[in-house]
Design a protein around this motif. Structure first.
Motif, PDB file in Angstrom:
ATOM      1  N   CYS A   1       5.629 -17.730  -2.247  1.00  0.00           N
ATOM      2  CA  CYS A   1       4.621 -17.110  -1.391  1.00  0.00           C
ATOM      3  C   CYS A   1       4.879 -15.601  -1.372  1.00  0.00           C
ATOM      4  O   CYS A   1       5.932 -15.151  -0.933  1.00  0.00           O
ATOM      5  CB  CYS A   1       4.706 -17.682   0.017  1.00  0.00           C
ATOM      6  N   ALA A   2       3.931 -14.836  -1.880  1.00  0.00           N
ATOM      7  CA  ALA A   2       4.060 -13.375  -1.921  1.00  0.00           C
ATOM      8  C   ALA A   2       3.559 -12.792  -0.607  1.00  0.00           C
ATOM      9  O   ALA A   2       2.496 -13.172  -0.120  1.00  0.00           O
ATOM     10  CB  ALA A   2       3.261 -12.801  -3.079  1.00  0.00           C
ATOM     11  N   LEU A   3       4.330 -11.879  -0.052  1.00  0.00           N
ATOM     12  CA  LEU A   3       3.925 -11.167   1.159  1.00  0.00           C
ATOM     13  C   LEU A   3       3.549  -9.751   0.751  1.00  0.00           C
ATOM     14  O   LEU A   3       4.395  -8.985   0.271  1.00  0.00           O
ATOM     15  CB  LEU A   3       5.061 -11.142   2.182  1.00  0.00           C
ATOM     16  N   LEU A   4       2.293  -9.410   0.919  1.00  0.00           N
ATOM     17  CA  LEU A   4       1.800  -8.078   0.583  1.00  0.00           C
ATOM     18  C   LEU A   4       1.484  -7.344   1.875  1.00  0.00           C
ATOM     19  O   LEU A   4       0.565  -7.722   2.604  1.00  0.00           O
ATOM     20  CB  LEU A   4       0.550  -8.166  -0.294  1.00  0.00           C
ATOM     21  N   GLU A   5       2.264  -6.308   2.136  1.00  0.00           N
ATOM     22  CA  GLU A   5       2.099  -5.516   3.349  1.00  0.00           C
ATOM     23  C   GLU A   5       1.342  -4.237   3.012  1.00  0.00           C
ATOM     24  O   GLU A   5       1.801  -3.433   2.201  1.00  0.00           O
ATOM     25  CB  GLU A   5       3.460  -5.199   3.964  1.00  0.00           C
ATOM     26  N   GLN A   6       0.180  -4.069   3.636  1.00  0.00           N
ATOM     27  CA  GLN A   6      -0.649  -2.894   3.397  1.00  0.00           C
ATOM     28  C   GLN A   6       0.154  -1.610   3.523  1.00  0.00           C
ATOM     29  O   GLN A   6       0.050  -0.729   2.664  1.00  0.00           O
ATOM     30  CB  GLN A   6      -1.830  -2.866   4.364  1.00  0.00           C
ATOM     31  N   ASP A   7       0.947  -1.488   4.583  1.00  0.00           N
ATOM     32  CA  ASP A   7       1.694  -0.250   4.800  1.00  0.00           C
ATOM     33  C   ASP A   7       2.622   0.069   3.636  1.00  0.00           C
ATOM     34  O   ASP A   7       2.717   1.213   3.201  1.00  0.00           O
ATOM     35  CB  ASP A   7       2.509  -0.320   6.095  1.00  0.00           C
TER      36      ASP A   7
ATOM     37  N   ARG B   1       1.527   3.255   1.708  1.00  0.00           N
ATOM     38  CA  ARG B   1       2.362   4.408   2.050  1.00  0.00           C
ATOM     39  C   ARG B   1       3.513   4.627   1.080  1.00  0.00           C
ATOM     40  O   ARG B   1       3.815   5.759   0.724  1.00  0.00           O
ATOM     41  CB  ARG B   1       2.954   4.244   3.451  1.00  0.00           C
ATOM     42  N   VAL B   2       4.186   3.551   0.692  1.00  0.00           N
ATOM     43  CA  VAL B   2       5.383   3.696  -0.137  1.00  0.00           C
ATOM     44  C   VAL B   2       5.031   3.748  -1.617  1.00  0.00           C
ATOM     45  O   VAL B   2       5.413   4.690  -2.323  1.00  0.00           O
ATOM     46  CB  VAL B   2       6.396   2.564   0.148  1.00  0.00           C
ATOM     47  N   ILE B   3       4.310   2.752  -2.099  1.00  0.00           N
ATOM     48  CA  ILE B   3       4.029   2.705  -3.534  1.00  0.00           C
ATOM     49  C   ILE B   3       3.019   3.777  -3.948  1.00  0.00           C
ATOM     50  O   ILE B   3       3.248   4.506  -4.902  1.00  0.00           O
ATOM     51  CB  ILE B   3       3.570   1.297  -3.951  1.00  0.00           C
ATOM     52  N   LEU B   4       1.907   3.875  -3.227  1.00  0.00           N
ATOM     53  CA  LEU B   4       0.881   4.853  -3.605  1.00  0.00           C
ATOM     54  C   LEU B   4       1.080   6.226  -2.956  1.00  0.00           C
ATOM     55  O   LEU B   4       0.525   7.207  -3.430  1.00  0.00           O
ATOM     56  CB  LEU B   4      -0.511   4.345  -3.228  1.00  0.00           C
ATOM     57  N   ARG B   5       1.807   6.240  -1.854  1.00  0.00           N
ATOM     58  CA  ARG B   5       1.965   7.459  -1.056  1.00  0.00           C
ATOM     59  C   ARG B   5       0.592   8.045  -0.714  1.00  0.00           C
ATOM     60  O   ARG B   5       0.311   9.225  -0.899  1.00  0.00           O
ATOM     61  CB  ARG B   5       2.828   8.477  -1.783  1.00  0.00           C
ATOM     62  N   GLU B   6      -0.262   7.161  -0.212  1.00  0.00           N
ATOM     63  CA  GLU B   6      -1.644   7.511   0.108  1.00  0.00           C
ATOM     64  C   GLU B   6      -1.849   7.478   1.609  1.00  0.00           C
ATOM     65  O   GLU B   6      -1.373   6.578   2.290  1.00  0.00           O
ATOM     66  CB  GLU B   6      -2.588   6.509  -0.571  1.00  0.00           C
TER      67      GLU B   6
ATOM     68  N   GLN C   1     -11.840   9.786   3.996  1.00  0.00           N
ATOM     69  CA  GLN C   1     -12.277  11.105   3.543  1.00  0.00           C
ATOM     70  C   GLN C   1     -11.890  11.406   2.094  1.00  0.00           C
ATOM     71  O   GLN C   1     -12.436  12.310   1.486  1.00  0.00           O
ATOM     72  CB  GLN C   1     -11.650  12.190   4.432  1.00  0.00           C
ATOM     73  N   ILE C   2     -10.903  10.704   1.533  1.00  0.00           N
ATOM     74  CA  ILE C   2     -10.358  11.116   0.245  1.00  0.00           C
ATOM     75  C   ILE C   2     -10.588  10.110  -0.886  1.00  0.00           C
ATOM     76  O   ILE C   2      -9.947  10.213  -1.915  1.00  0.00           O
ATOM     77  CB  ILE C   2      -8.839  11.395   0.374  1.00  0.00           C
ATOM     78  N   GLY C   3     -11.478   9.179  -0.726  1.00  0.00           N
ATOM     79  CA  GLY C   3     -11.702   8.202  -1.786  1.00  0.00           C
ATOM     80  C   GLY C   3     -10.459   7.386  -2.078  1.00  0.00           C
ATOM     81  O   GLY C   3      -9.867   7.524  -3.138  1.00  0.00           O
ATOM     82  N   PRO C   4     -10.029   6.570  -1.140  1.00  0.00           N
ATOM     83  CA  PRO C   4      -8.750   5.876  -1.266  1.00  0.00           C
ATOM     84  C   PRO C   4      -8.681   4.925  -2.454  1.00  0.00           C
ATOM     85  O   PRO C   4      -9.651   4.279  -2.817  1.00  0.00           O
ATOM     86  CB  PRO C   4      -8.634   5.114   0.051  1.00  0.00           C
ATOM     87  N   VAL C   5      -7.493   4.867  -3.038  1.00  0.00           N
ATOM     88  CA  VAL C   5      -7.193   3.951  -4.133  1.00  0.00           C
ATOM     89  C   VAL C   5      -6.667   2.627  -3.573  1.00  0.00           C
ATOM     90  O   VAL C   5      -6.807   1.580  -4.198  1.00  0.00           O
ATOM     91  CB  VAL C   5      -6.137   4.601  -5.068  1.00  0.00           C
TER      92      VAL C   5
END
Length: 186
Positions: free
Chosen positions: A33-39, A43-48, A53-57
């Motif tokens: 079971c994979a746990l995917l945490e938005q934060d 924040r960590v992988i994309l540093r977004e 306002q910025i066209g999020p990835v």
């Protein structure tokens, strides 16, 4: 033919308890079971920054990550605030394309309670109640068929049990149980 993996989407405001509950659900389920945490992904992988306002990835990246884990046979618990104004399209496309069981949960917790829960955390993130108010979006439902609203009155144990049982994960066999068999789990 093997059963398709289960997709669980857990949404709610900061401090609603979704991350803690999602981690416990995955721990109780075991491996597979994979746990995917938005934060973490945003924040960590994309540093977004989470801004419309910025066209999020992040929405497309998170949905693609979930799709990959599902395609590899993992059940997926995707958790986060996942505001509908930025994530609804990506989430609805993920849900529609997934041939297996999908369950969407929204932890409906008042602003005052999210602040209380946040500051009771062992390691609260360094934000103020005013910053949390800026992020707070009352009853930000995805409005997908069968979306389950978990009320503020639900205890941690009730929330975990509800998600495990209504999603069907409680009845699905893990690759190995955790922590009974797996020597790497705490």
């Amino acid at each position: 033919m093997a059963e398709e993996p289960t997709l669980v989407v857990m949404r709610g405001n900061s401090g609603s308890g979704k991350t803690t509950a999602a981690r416990e659900i995955r721990r109780r389920y075991g491996r597979g079971c994979a746990l995917l945490e938005q934060d973490h992904l945003r924040r960590v992988i994309l540093r977004e920054h989470d801004s419309g306002q910025i066209g999020p990835v992040a929405p497309a990246f998170i949905a693609a990550t979930a799709r990959t884990a599902l395609d590899l046979g993992y059940h997926v618990i995707l958790e986060g605030i996942l505001h509908t104004d930025r994530y609804a399209t990506a989430l609805q496309n993920l849900i529609t394309a997934h041939p297996g069981p999908t369950h969407v949960y929204y932890l409906d917790v008042s602003f005052d309670e999210t602040v209380r829960r946040h500051f009771r955390r062992d390691e609260p993130i360094p934000v103020t109640a005013d910053q949390m108010r800026d992020w707070y979006s009352p009853r930000d439902l995805l409005t997908t068929p069968g979306e389950t609203v978990i009320p503020e009155s639900s205890t941690f144990e009730q929330t975990v049990t509800t998600v495990l049982h209504t999603s069907g994960l409680a009845a699905r066999d893990p690759l190995t149980p955790c922590p009974t068999v797996c020597p790497h789990c705490p």
